[in-house]
Write a protein that holds these residues in place. Sequence first.
Motif, PDB file in Angstrom:
ATOM      1  N   TYR A   1      -3.205   2.124  -3.526  1.00 39.95           N
ATOM      2  CA  TYR A   1      -3.107   3.582  -3.540  1.00 39.95           C
ATOM      3  C   TYR A   1      -4.072   4.132  -2.514  1.00 39.95           C
ATOM      4  CZ  TYR A   1      -1.928   7.881  -6.205  1.00 39.95           C
ATOM      5  OH  TYR A   1      -1.439   9.095  -6.642  1.00 39.95           O
ATOM      6  N   PHE A   2      -3.556   4.538  -1.363  1.00 41.42           N
ATOM      7  CA  PHE A   2      -4.403   5.024  -0.270  1.00 41.42           C
ATOM      8  C   PHE A   2      -5.035   6.356  -0.648  1.00 41.42           C
ATOM      9  CE2 PHE A   2      -5.165   6.802   4.046  1.00 41.42           C
ATOM     10  CZ  PHE A   2      -5.890   5.748   4.581  1.00 41.42           C
ATOM     11  N   THR A   3      -6.211   6.605  -0.117  1.00 44.07           N
ATOM     12  CA  THR A   3      -6.919   7.856  -0.402  1.00 44.07           C
ATOM     13  C   THR A   3      -6.049   9.074  -0.054  1.00 44.07           C
ATOM     14  OG1 THR A   3      -8.707   9.274   0.405  1.00 44.07           O
ATOM     15  CG2 THR A   3      -8.201   7.364   1.750  1.00 44.07           C
ATOM     16  N   VAL A   4      -5.771   9.880  -1.086  1.00 47.18           N
ATOM     17  CA  VAL A   4      -4.887  11.035  -0.881  1.00 47.18           C
ATOM     18  C   VAL A   4      -5.669  12.156  -0.216  1.00 47.18           C
ATOM     19  CG1 VAL A   4      -3.388  12.724  -1.992  1.00 47.18           C
ATOM     20  CG2 VAL A   4      -3.544  10.408  -2.912  1.00 47.18           C
ATOM     21  N   SER A   5      -5.107  12.657   0.863  1.00 52.23           N
ATOM     22  CA  SER A   5      -5.817  13.619   1.692  1.00 52.23           C
ATOM     23  C   SER A   5      -5.907  14.994   1.049  1.00 52.23           C
ATOM     24  CB  SER A   5      -5.091  13.710   3.028  1.00 52.23           C
ATOM     25  OG  SER A   5      -5.460  14.865   3.714  1.00 52.23           O
TER      26      SER A   5
ATOM     27  N   GLN B   1     -13.914   3.144   0.092  1.00 49.78           N
ATOM     28  CA  GLN B   1     -12.861   2.148  -0.165  1.00 49.78           C
ATOM     29  C   GLN B   1     -12.109   1.843   1.125  1.00 49.78           C
ATOM     30  OE1 GLN B   1     -10.219   3.600  -3.186  1.00 49.78           O
ATOM     31  NE2 GLN B   1     -11.793   3.608  -4.769  1.00 49.78           N
ATOM     32  N   PHE B   2     -11.943   2.879   1.947  1.00 50.09           N
ATOM     33  CA  PHE B   2     -11.217   2.743   3.214  1.00 50.09           C
ATOM     34  C   PHE B   2     -12.124   3.244   4.342  1.00 50.09           C
ATOM     35  CE2 PHE B   2      -7.998   3.415  -0.048  1.00 50.09           C
ATOM     36  CZ  PHE B   2      -7.049   2.445   0.238  1.00 50.09           C
TER      37      PHE B   2
ATOM     38  N   GLY C   1      -2.146   9.008  14.583  1.00 53.35           N
ATOM     39  CA  GLY C   1      -1.734   8.792  13.190  1.00 53.35           C
ATOM     40  C   GLY C   1      -1.447   7.326  12.884  1.00 53.35           C
TER      41      GLY C   1
ATOM     42  N   ARG D   1     -14.193  10.406   1.870  1.00 53.56           N
ATOM     43  CA  ARG D   1     -13.425  10.898   0.723  1.00 53.56           C
ATOM     44  C   ARG D   1     -12.968   9.765  -0.182  1.00 53.56           C
ATOM     45  NH1 ARG D   1      -8.305  12.216   4.202  1.00 53.56           N
ATOM     46  NH2 ARG D   1      -6.925  10.580   3.507  1.00 53.56           N
TER      47      ARG D   1
ATOM     48  N   TRP E   1      -0.031   1.477   9.018  1.00 58.77           N
ATOM     49  CA  TRP E   1      -0.467   0.380   8.137  1.00 58.77           C
ATOM     50  C   TRP E   1       0.579  -0.746   8.172  1.00 58.77           C
ATOM     51  CZ3 TRP E   1      -4.831   0.422   4.636  1.00 58.77           C
ATOM     52  CH2 TRP E   1      -4.880  -0.647   3.754  1.00 58.77           C
TER      53      TRP E   1
ATOM     54  N   HIS F   1       0.487   7.451   8.530  1.00 60.92           N
ATOM     55  CA  HIS F   1      -0.458   6.358   8.267  1.00 60.92           C
ATOM     56  C   HIS F   1       0.269   5.163   7.655  1.00 60.92           C
ATOM     57  CE1 HIS F   1      -3.807   9.613   7.776  1.00 60.92           C
ATOM     58  NE2 HIS F   1      -3.296   9.566   8.985  1.00 60.92           N
TER      59      HIS F   1
ATOM     60  N   GLN G   1      -0.255  11.837   5.934  1.00 59.20           N
ATOM     61  CA  GLN G   1      -0.388  10.412   5.631  1.00 59.20           C
ATOM     62  C   GLN G   1       0.927   9.653   5.740  1.00 59.20           C
ATOM     63  OE1 GLN G   1      -3.185  11.559   2.077  1.00 59.20           O
ATOM     64  NE2 GLN G   1      -3.568   9.480   2.754  1.00 59.20           N
TER      65      GLN G   1
ATOM     66  N   MET H   1       0.826  -1.215   0.000  1.00 59.44           N
ATOM     67  CA  MET H   1       0.000   0.000   0.000  1.00 59.44           C
ATOM     68  C   MET H   1       0.858   1.263   0.000  1.00 59.44           C
ATOM     69  SD  MET H   1      -3.061   1.208  -0.155  1.00 59.44           S
ATOM     70  CE  MET H   1      -4.070  -0.253   0.132  1.00 59.44           C
TER      71      MET H   1
ATOM     72  N   PRO I   1     -14.337   7.202  -9.593  1.00 58.76           N
ATOM     73  CA  PRO I   1     -14.634   6.259  -8.514  1.00 58.76           C
ATOM     74  C   PRO I   1     -15.011   6.977  -7.218  1.00 58.76           C
ATOM     75  CG  PRO I   1     -12.476   5.801  -9.508  1.00 58.76           C
ATOM     76  CD  PRO I   1     -12.938   7.118 -10.059  1.00 58.76           C
ATOM     77  N   LEU I   2     -14.627   8.240  -7.081  1.00 57.70           N
ATOM     78  CA  LEU I   2     -14.886   8.960  -5.837  1.00 57.70           C
ATOM     79  C   LEU I   2     -16.121   9.859  -5.934  1.00 57.70           C
ATOM     80  CD1 LEU I   2     -11.203   9.847  -4.898  1.00 57.70           C
ATOM     81  CD2 LEU I   2     -12.499   7.758  -4.465  1.00 57.70           C
ATOM     82  N   GLN I   3     -16.779   9.826  -7.098  1.00 55.67           N
ATOM     83  CA  GLN I   3     -18.054  10.538  -7.263  1.00 55.67           C
ATOM     84  C   GLN I   3     -17.966  12.016  -6.868  1.00 55.67           C
ATOM     85  OE1 GLN I   3     -21.385   8.966  -8.405  1.00 55.67           O
ATOM     86  NE2 GLN I   3     -19.517   8.396  -9.475  1.00 55.67           N
TER      87      GLN I   3
ATOM     88  N   GLY J   1      -3.642   4.529  10.469  1.00 58.70           N
ATOM     89  CA  GLY J   1      -3.069   3.594   9.492  1.00 58.70           C
ATOM     90  C   GLY J   1      -3.441   2.157   9.814  1.00 58.70           C
TER      91      GLY J   1
ATOM     92  N   SER K   1      -8.077   7.695  -4.976  1.00 61.47           N
ATOM     93  CA  SER K   1      -8.095   6.607  -4.001  1.00 61.47           C
ATOM     94  C   SER K   1      -8.320   5.343  -4.806  1.00 61.47           C
ATOM     95  CB  SER K   1      -9.237   6.804  -2.994  1.00 61.47           C
ATOM     96  OG  SER K   1      -9.265   5.716  -2.083  1.00 61.47           O
ATOM     97  N   ALA K   2      -7.464   4.358  -4.645  1.00 63.01           N
ATOM     98  CA  ALA K   2      -7.573   3.134  -5.447  1.00 63.01           C
ATOM     99  C   ALA K   2      -7.038   1.966  -4.629  1.00 63.01           C
ATOM    100  CB  ALA K   2      -6.808   3.280  -6.761  1.00 63.01           C
ATOM    101  N   ARG K   3      -7.877   1.502  -3.729  1.00 60.35           N
ATOM    102  CA  ARG K   3      -7.444   0.458  -2.791  1.00 60.35           C
ATOM    103  C   ARG K   3      -6.888  -0.767  -3.510  1.00 60.35           C
ATOM    104  NH1 ARG K   3      -9.432  -0.801   2.945  1.00 60.35           N
ATOM    105  NH2 ARG K   3      -8.035  -2.500   3.400  1.00 60.35           N
TER     106      ARG K   3
END
Lengths: 453, 337
Positions: free
Chosen positions: A220-224, B108-109, B65, B104, A237, A233, A230, A171, A203-205, B69, A214-216
């Motif tokens: 590809y974690f959801t970019v803030s 997905q998450f 944080g 957001r 993870w 994070h 992140q 990830m 995909p994120l409407q 994760g 964001s593309a799990r």
Amino acid sequence: MPHKKRKNSYKINRWSEDEEVLRVLPDIDLEFNECTSLEEKNVTSHCKLSFAHPPARPGQTPDFSSVEIPEAGLLPVLPLDVTAADCVEHANSLIRVMDENGEAVGPWTDFLSRFDVDTLRAGLRDMMISRTIDMRMMNAQRQGKMSFYIQGVGEEAIACGFQRCLKPGDMNFPTYRQQGLLIAGGYPLEMLLGQFYSNAFDPLQGRQLPTLHSARDYGYFTVSGNLGTQYVHAVGWAMANALTQQENISIGWIGDGSTASNDFHTALLSASSYSPPVILNVVNNQWAISTYTGVAKGRGRTYAARALGYGIPAIRVDGNDYLAVLAVSEWATQRVRAGHGPVLIEWYTYRVGAHSSSDDPSAYRPRDEGKAWPFGDPVERLKKHLIHIGEWSEQRHVQAEAEVLSQVVEVQKRVEAAGTMIDPKPIPGATIFKGVYADMPEHIRRQRQELGV
Amino acid sequence: MPQLTMIEALRDAMDVMLARDPKVVIFGEDVGYFGGVFRCTSGLQKKYGEERVFDTPINESAIVGIGIGMAAQGMKPCVEIQFADYVYPAYDQITQEAARIRHRSNEQFSCPIVIRMPTGGGIFGGQTHSQSPEALFTHVAGLKVVQPCTPHDAKGLLISAMEDPDPVIFLEPKRLYNGPFNGDHKAPAQSWKNHQLGEVPEGHYSIPIGKARVHREGSAVTILTYGTMVFVAEAAVNTLGVDAEIIDLRSLLPLDLETIEESVRKTGRCVVLHEATKTSGLAGEIIAIVQEACFYHLEAPVQRVTGWDAPYPHALEWDYFPGQERVCRALQAVMEA
């Protein structure tokens, strides 16, 4: 105000010759204003602030003379279980694999053996697609078809190359400038572009600014959109992966400017405390919007060297050298997968484009500074390598450019038909409220009713 | 049924969840080997091991944080912020990351993290160990915010929070950790050990988030409150002999709109109490809800009693704490109108 420029005359090649040398290392590629003389200002204090300045401003000749360019192939390969204490040289110098002739040289080429020539040609194509999308989307933004865009021109090798070393289930915690991870990872371009246009392909409407994907399923974690947050994070993870005995790794991404955020310290400290399987990438592209990288770097030597204080091994890499990116990414992923703990990589590159579609770099740096970047263009350099080894030609390159362009144009037309900001095809209003919580509470249900959706 | 303090009840909830769900991990400053400065996690590391219960550096943005994760990767972290007053370095992570990841990413998450923190005053903690920052969290879409006031609810709500699919801010009124407190600091301290609300069932049970608890049924006036102020309200009601309905909100986000609205429509009078500062506090929001839904049932202007708009003082704590006397005055005002 009179000021002296202090220039570095230090040669990187000397480090391995003298273990004591670190004590006297001057700053590299940094220039600070020196104090105005005391007499001149008629004051008695000896305490003065220093302010970092880029080597050139608009109207001046680009000047990268203070950037050290070590020879390709010079630095030795590090053992996978290297400690921070044993990679001081690698954190301060620059790993380069491709020489001026496009030849892959030095011991790091050992880590390229897994990548056949088809993979390299695919890598070239990834970068060309990334660049073509950037150019097309910047134009579409100028035409008012989308609100905003962030390009990654000049930095394509880093994300496109890194992705080649990842496995399903790994990830990334990317910034907005790592779209190359998705492109090289085979993400459908309809979804990539759909996100920019916030239409039915998105995909994120429509929830997020263009490029905050964001593309799990593609790691590809959801970019803030908030910077730095992140990075930590990725550490969490990776801790979860280790605690649940999963073999996958995670990868944090941050820009040189955002290393200034508390999250950078937070992530490095956490990675240092618990040693999870995480790679922490710093993409040093010299500019944080209009702010020169020296402001965030302060009196530090390199961003990579910062990790050493946390006991985290770190290396610094020519990010415009696709082969160096592949080799070091391969080494780093092997290290982390083998359980040797975190590693930080500083990818040294240059942000050729504007920060975003809202930025005009001609206001703060020489217009042609990108062309003067001493490490060249990643696309041109990989092309040169492939031609050098007889696996590519100018003619094939021109043909590939045309193919890539028509591929992108075809997708763009199809995605634009589903709605642009000029010709919007509305997303259902109920998506505003969907997913605020797993289950919609009463007060939100009432608000949705008020909106009438 | 066992009699537990709130500390023991919270520990019991974490114990139950650590045993039931291997994805549960617990961490924070001093929570591992030592068991937390308030002892809430005492013995848990010894029982479940260092990988399940561990110490962190003094870095709240790291505690939250890395928890985010982990939660996004499918674990169920329950983290402790040593005092609510220390949460601000993690505010960015809580409000812009934890609260928004589900939305957001178009689901997905997600981020099922529980962030526990002791809140409120009454222990001579001064301005950095006494704050009640609930409104800073109830203003954030995507978060859930709860505050129990009994050991029974503390355990059941914490289990609910740890089973919730979304991030939950879990506020623990620290003045109630060892026993109920009615605001009379000169009276001998009470213990949960011989209090009816200190009865805590063994094993797993849960109290749904979003449901208020009627602490005392009544018909003359509705008191809407939570945390320590529930017992202050009870004492004031007993002093005045007014037939008040005391509603312990428990869940501050989402609020139990139905119970609030039903009670105020029944009594026609309303007082809102909290220890947190007044301006832009949660009482303002609650009164707006009451006004929107129950205006034509109201017999008197709604009153609120809160902490003063000043930092929580150390030596003048009992001049700051919204005690029985102020609550009585508000009740009298709303009854006489």
